[in-house]
Design a protein around this motif. Structure first.
Motif, PDB file in Angstrom:
ATOM      1  N   ALA A  33     -34.594  84.282  -1.612  1.00 20.55           N
ATOM      2  CA  ALA A  33     -34.191  85.671  -1.848  1.00 20.55           C
ATOM      3  C   ALA A  33     -32.817  85.906  -1.251  1.00 20.55           C
ATOM      4  O   ALA A  33     -32.321  85.103  -0.456  1.00 20.55           O
ATOM      5  CB  ALA A  33     -35.212  86.645  -1.257  1.00 20.55           C
ATOM      6  N   THR A  81     -39.990  89.412   3.887  1.00 20.79           N
ATOM      7  CA  THR A  81     -40.040  88.606   2.676  1.00 20.79           C
ATOM      8  C   THR A  81     -40.526  87.194   2.971  1.00 20.79           C
ATOM      9  O   THR A  81     -41.332  86.623   2.225  1.00 20.79           O
ATOM     10  CB  THR A  81     -38.656  88.573   1.996  1.00 20.79           C
ATOM     11  OG1 THR A  81     -38.301  89.904   1.616  1.00 20.79           O
ATOM     12  CG2 THR A  81     -38.659  87.692   0.759  1.00 20.79           C
ATOM     13  N   VAL A 130     -42.100  87.168  -4.415  1.00 16.38           N
ATOM     14  CA  VAL A 130     -41.142  88.103  -3.822  1.00 16.38           C
ATOM     15  C   VAL A 130     -39.978  88.312  -4.781  1.00 16.38           C
ATOM     16  O   VAL A 130     -39.718  87.487  -5.667  1.00 16.38           O
ATOM     17  CB  VAL A 130     -40.613  87.590  -2.458  1.00 16.38           C
ATOM     18  CG1 VAL A 130     -41.744  87.486  -1.446  1.00 16.38           C
ATOM     19  CG2 VAL A 130     -39.907  86.252  -2.603  1.00 16.38           C
ATOM     20  N   ASN A 174     -32.003  91.262  -3.923  1.00 17.05           N
ATOM     21  CA  ASN A 174     -32.270  92.594  -3.373  1.00 17.05           C
ATOM     22  C   ASN A 174     -30.950  93.233  -2.943  1.00 17.05           C
ATOM     23  O   ASN A 174     -30.450  92.976  -1.839  1.00 17.05           O
ATOM     24  CB  ASN A 174     -33.224  92.487  -2.184  1.00 17.05           C
ATOM     25  CG  ASN A 174     -34.528  91.801  -2.542  1.00 17.05           C
ATOM     26  OD1 ASN A 174     -35.483  92.440  -2.940  1.00 17.05           O
ATOM     27  ND2 ASN A 174     -34.571  90.476  -2.398  1.00 17.05           N
TER      28      ASN A 174
END
Length: 355
Positions: free
Chosen positions: A166, A320, A331, A335
């Motif tokens: 992520a 996360t 997830v 972001n």
């Protein structure tokens, strides 16, 4: 039957298999025939069974260690908010035996990053949060993490080629573009504006800052090509007295400049100088609600700050990793944080959000 009332015995009876077979399927253990697995999975679907992942994780009683590699910083820097966020999230998940170790590296110092990375690799952590250094140095580290199947999250600078679990941070190009648009609402009649930078060997501190500048210049080139952008470098690592000398010489020789932009969290370096020298005709736009910037906004020497919830970023990174590694959940890979404009009138309402 409610999910929390479904027993393994109920599933076994419906599937026509033993309790032990159901247990092995639920916990993804081996030694289950294809036919038996299909029977159990069909029974689970018919009963709308949803496992309690939190209870399972607690019962598993495994220890998890996450590492966070960030730049060295002082107590009032953007990174301090990040650090507080990761610590708070770790404390929230301590019942799941989650711990966090922080490692620091010196910005613009490749060997310093490599040393921190090696310490991390030697400990073989369960997950890693990393603020990237130069691309190739970072890639060498993250490739080794990937080879070991250790998930990692990129913070602040998005490098999709590294294939992180992520990313958390702003869309830096759009942030810079937005900053230019907001500044030009009040500076459209100007002939020249100042861009304050802090360079080390000709480079800014992060890809994030570089992308913000690119977005800013893109907007200016398209909409205000006639306005000159003059750079002023306050060299990293130098004493404040040297900064004051540079700024005094600049504003004395450029009395017509009334607007300044910087893409790092050090707008207060200019803001404090303006307060000390009683210059009230210069408006500054900067980034991040660190305490010194916040004070300059309240006193009027910084007119605008672009905020990005650093505390929330740090918090969300640990959360996360927890969701992906401990609870085995999917997830969100990218972001982007909000791009928020703060002024003297609304900065009092900008608060850290404890998730």
């Amino acid at each position: 039957m409610a999910t929390d009332k479904i027993r393994i015995k109920d599933i076994a009876e419906r599937a026509g298999v033993s309790v032990g077979t159901v247990d092995r399927v639920l916990h993804e253990r081996p030694n289950v025939s294809k036919a038996a697995r299909e029977k159990v999975e069909q029974a689970l679907a018919e009963m709308d069974y949803q496992p309690n992942v939190y209870a399972s994780a607690l019962a598993y009683n495994k220890d998890y260690t996450f590492y966070c590699i960030i730049p060295m910083h002082d107590s009032e820097a953007y990174w301090d908010e990040i650090e507080q966020g990761v610590k708070a999230a770790t404390a929230r998940r301590r019942d799941f035996h989650v711990s966090l170790k922080l490692l620091y590296y010196e910005r613009f110092n490749g060997p310093s990053f490599e040393q921190a990375a090696q310490v991390c690799l030697n400990e073989n952590p369960d997950g890693v949060i990393v603020v990237p250094a130069k691309l190739e140095i970072t890639r060498n580290f993250t490739d080794q993490l990937s080879e070991r199947n250790i998930p990692f999250i990129l913070l602040d600078s998005y490098l999709p080629d590294l294939k992180p679990l992520a990313f958390f941070g702003q869309d830096s190009f759009q942030s810079g573009y937005f900053a230019a648009r907001m500044m030009m609402l009040i500076a459209s009649k100007e002939k020249e504006i100042m861009m304050m930078k802090q360079l080390k060997d000709g480079h800014v501190g992060s890809k994030q800052q570089s992308n913000r500048e690119t977005g800013f210049r893109h907007y200016m080139r398209d909409h205000f090509p006639e306005i000159t952008i003059t750079e002023v470098n306050l060299p990293l690592g130098e004493p404040k007295a040297k900064f004051d000398k540079i700024l005094e010489e600049f504003f004395t020789s450029h009395p017509h400049i009334h607007h300044c932009i910087t893409f790092n969290s050090k707008a207060h370096l200019v803001g404090e100088f303006l307060l000390r020298t009683n210059r009230r005709n210069v408006q500054i736009m900067g980034y991040d609600v660190v305490p010194k910037n916040e004070e300059c906004v309240r006193r009027g020497s910084i007119s605008f700050l672009i905020a990005q919830h650093a505390y929330m970023q740090g918090y969300a990174c640990v959360e996360t990793l927890f969701l992906a590694i401990v609870l085995k959940k999917e997830v969100t890979p990218v972001n982007y944080m909000p791009i928020e404009l703060l002024t003297k009138e609304n900065i009092e309402f900008y608060r850290r959000i404890n998730i």
